[in-house]
Every structure is written in C-alpha cells, then in structure tokens.
Scaffold this motif. Structure first.
Motif, PDB file in Angstrom:
ATOM      1  N   PRO A  34       0.820  -1.209   0.000  1.00 12.42           N
ATOM      2  CA  PRO A  34       0.000   0.000   0.000  1.00 12.42           C
ATOM      3  C   PRO A  34       0.856   1.263   0.000  1.00 12.42           C
ATOM      4  CG  PRO A  34      -0.764  -1.558   1.658  1.00 12.42           C
ATOM      5  CD  PRO A  34       0.544  -2.072   1.157  1.00 12.42           C
ATOM      6  N   SER A  35       0.422   2.271  -0.758  1.00 13.71           N
ATOM      7  CA  SER A  35       1.135   3.546  -0.796  1.00 13.71           C
ATOM      8  C   SER A  35       0.132   4.667  -1.024  1.00 13.71           C
ATOM      9  CB  SER A  35       2.202   3.550  -1.895  1.00 13.71           C
ATOM     10  OG  SER A  35       1.628   3.294  -3.165  1.00 13.71           O
ATOM     11  N   GLY A  36       0.451   5.841  -0.490  1.00 16.58           N
ATOM     12  CA  GLY A  36      -0.446   6.967  -0.628  1.00 16.58           C
ATOM     13  C   GLY A  36      -1.754   6.744   0.105  1.00 16.58           C
ATOM     14  N   SER A  37      -2.736   7.577  -0.205  1.00 16.91           N
ATOM     15  CA  SER A  37      -4.042   7.462   0.453  1.00 16.91           C
ATOM     16  C   SER A  37      -4.898   6.363  -0.168  1.00 16.91           C
ATOM     17  CB  SER A  37      -4.789   8.797   0.377  1.00 16.91           C
ATOM     18  OG  SER A  37      -4.943   9.199  -0.984  1.00 16.91           O
ATOM     19  N   ARG A  38      -4.708   6.105  -1.460  1.00 17.82           N
ATOM     20  CA  ARG A  38      -5.512   5.084  -2.136  1.00 17.82           C
ATOM     21  C   ARG A  38      -4.708   4.568  -3.325  1.00 17.82           C
ATOM     22  NH1 ARG A  38      -9.673   7.930  -4.289  1.00 17.82           N
ATOM     23  NH2 ARG A  38     -10.938   7.928  -2.383  1.00 17.82           N
ATOM     24  N   GLY A  39      -3.766   3.663  -3.036  1.00 17.35           N
ATOM     25  CA  GLY A  39      -2.942   3.150  -4.118  1.00 17.35           C
ATOM     26  C   GLY A  39      -2.033   2.046  -3.640  1.00 17.35           C
ATOM     27  N   PHE A  40      -1.098   1.671  -4.490  1.00 13.27           N
ATOM     28  CA  PHE A  40      -0.147   0.619  -4.135  1.00 13.27           C
ATOM     29  C   PHE A  40       1.114   0.767  -4.973  1.00 13.27           C
ATOM     30  CE2 PHE A  40      -2.588  -1.188  -7.627  1.00 13.27           C
ATOM     31  CZ  PHE A  40      -1.645  -1.846  -8.397  1.00 13.27           C
TER      32      PHE A  40
END
Length: 379
Positions: A183-189
C-alpha cells in the motif's frame, strides 16, 4: 472364584474411596459441544499464525496455557487481512471442485471476529490469484481499509481491486513484469518490478487507475536484490537486501520516494559474512526500531535458511543497537503491539516468545506445522 471376585471388588472399592479422598471437589460436567464467543476487541498479546495452506490459528502468545483461541478454515496458499476498522476478518483462498482438480474458485471469505463464523464471500474472477506460500504482498489494504488488493500471477501479473464494504470486485490493474502489492499513498499501491524499479499506482474511489508512475532503477537484481519481505515503520517501508543493506521507501504520499540505503552489517562484523535470512525476516515497532533475522557464514543459496540472531537497529541513526542470540534458529519474526511488547520467532515446530531484550519467556508448540509461517500480530 467367589473369594477372588470379592477380593477384586474390595480392591476396586478401596481405590474409588482413595480417589474420592484425593479429589474431594470433582470438576463439574462439561457441556459438549461448548461454543464460546471471542471479545469484540482482541488483546494485543493475541496473534494470527498462518500455517501457509493448512490452517490459520488465533493464538494467545502472552499465555502459557489455553493459548489457542480459534481457527479459520484455509486451503491452498490462503492469505489473511485483519482490519481495525470493522469487526471482520478476510481470508483469500482457493478450492477445486474435485479436491486437487476440477473447477477452480478463488474467493475472499469474510468472518465475524467474535464467532469466527463466515458472514460473507466475494468470488474473485479469472482463477488468477497467485498461489504462493503465505507471505507479505499477496493481499493488502488500501483506501483506509475499504479496499483490498489481491496479487494475481498466471504468470502474467495483475492486481484485483475489491470493495470490502460492498462485497464486490471493482476491477483489475495490469502490472506486467512486476510482483506483489505494498500500500502507498491514500488510495494506491506500489509493486517491485523486474527492471529494478518500483511501479506506483494511484486509484480513484471506484478502484480504477487514476495515475501511475515508475521510479528509476534502484534494486540491483543481478548483484544485491531486495527481499520481498519488508516492514512499515512510521510510514516508511524497509526492505533488507540479500547481501545486507536496508532500503527505505517513503510510502506516505502519492509521490513515493526511494530513500538512501544503508548497511546492516557493521565493518567489525563483515568477516563473519553476516546476512539477513529466513522467510518473514524483518519487523518494526512504534519506537521506530527494526528487528532483522541474521545468519553468519552466509553464502549463495542460504538466504531462506533459519537465522541464529536478531539484530536491532535505530532507523533514525541507521545503526545497530542490540544483538539478540536465539535459543533456536528462526525463520519468521514479528513484534506484538502494545504492552507488554513481545518478540515472536517461528523456530521449527515451536513459536518462541521473547521479551524485546532477548529473554525467552515461553515456547509454544505448533502441532502439524511442516512449512513456512506468516505471523500476523494484532493492533
């Protein structure tokens, strides 16, 4: 014959009287079957142990007795997600209609946290879910635990995006040449790629790709590749390398940053050929400390062997602050959250529980364990 029978009856009566005297207050009769309910909020001394295709157990690692609290059904390469936003547990699994053959079905089962009863199911299309021994990166949360990301491998690689609240598949993201999801950022990967780069994908509220970008090459796959095992500390994910570096990656924003790496092995220990090794080889805690499984005399092909020590690092100063000698060589490591903090080490068919200073406080049996283990502590 009558005399013999009488003597035998007398002996039996005497034995019964002696037993009654030894146990004047007998135990009450048990209700069989007896079904208990787990607490709505699990203690932080509980942890899920994924037996990698056999079963998933919930164990109280802070107790010497009655440590098995429950068990979830698991089949081929089952993987686990435990949220703290909802009273549910998610297990991605695969079955065949004829046991080991026939029609394949991939699915996510939703379990109630208090009863461990299944309360929902999400079928994953395409028979694509990666069937790999349980490890990090096969399934992950994003979007504040609303979405699940499931890594697929056929051997084409992609990610299935699932809305866990609405119990529906939102779509599929192609990630050619890349593997696993972080997972990365607020809504991503983000995902590690065969070019030595990191692919970063940003999703919209409907699970579709809203943006994607690829880093410069930073992972030297031919000389010192990163393990895929990592740990998240303060929003930064730390990946050990095969030969003993640590690679931090800042995952907090949509603009993922590759940070400078630093060595795990001090110059004074280089002659001992120390390297990271094992399966789940790194863990981190709220004090921003890293715990890494290490083995001496390492060489080509020993990177999955059990380790003999745990080395502890301060991520702020990038230095080793402690060495812990293991009672038994270990392959998987994790840290519980909250007090008391415990260091968990899967060592063969035992789960050794240490206090963070390195003292062994208990050792739990792992009945029927024959393969790799993924340890999932609770928050």
């Amino acid at each position: 014959m009558a005399c013999f029978a009488a003597a035998a009856m007398g002996s039996c009566a005497a034995a019964a009287y002696a037993a009654a005297a030894d146990f004047p207050t007998p135990l009450p009769a048990e209700t069989i079957p007896k079904v208990e309910t787990l607490p709505a909020k699990y203690p932080t001394t509980w942890s899920f142990l994924n037996y990698a295709g056999d079963r998933i157990e919930l164990r109280n690692v802070g107790s010497d007795s009655r440590d098995v609290k429950g068990q979830l059904q698991a089949h081929d390469s089952a993987t686990l997600l435990v949220p703290d936003k909802r009273p549910e547990i998610y297990v991605a699994d695969t079955v065949w209609s004829r046991g080991a053959r026939g029609t394949r079905t991939d699915f996510i089962t939703v379990y109630d946290t208090q009863t461990l009863n299944p309360i929902g199911e999400i079928v994953l299309p395409g028979a694509k879910r990666a069937l790999i021994t349980a490890m990090e990166g096969l399934i992950a949360f994003t979007d504040d635990q609303r979405m699940a990301l499931v890594f697929n491998f056929t051997p084409a690689s992609s990610v299935t995006v699932v809305d866990l609240v609405k119990r529906q598949v939102l779509g599929e993201v192609q990630i050619p040449g890349c593997s696993l999801v972080y997972p990365s950022g607020s809504r991503g990967f983000s995902t590690l790629c065969s070019s030595g780069t990191l692919l970063n994908v940003r999703l919209d509220a409907n699970g579709a790709v809203a943006g994607r970008g690829e880093s410069k090459a930073f992972n030297p796959l031919d000389t010192d590749p990163l393990f895929t095992a990592s740990t998240l500390v303060g929003g930064v994910r730390y990946f050990p390398s095969l030969h003993g570096r640590i690679q931090p990656i800042d995952m907090r924003g949509d603009d993922v940053k590759i940070l400078p790496d630093w060595p795990l092995v001090p110059a004074a220990d280089e002659a001992g050929h120390w390297r990271p090794s094992g399966w789940q080889i790194v863990a981190g805690d709220e004090q921003k400390l890293l715990y890494v499984l290490m083995q001496p005399d390492a060489h080509e092909g020993t990177h999955k062997d059990p380790a003999t020590e745990v080395w502890v690092y301060n991520t702020a100063t990038k230095t080793r602050i402690k060495r812990l000698r293991l009672v038994r060589p270990g392959s998987s490591i994790a840290l519980t959250h909250g007090a008391p903090q415990l260091l968990l080490v899967q060592a063969g068919e035992r789960l050794d529980v240490y206090e963070p200073g390195g003292t062994l406080v208990r050792s739990l049996d792992l009945p029927g364990f024959h393969t790799r283990m993924q340890i999932e502590p609770l928050r």
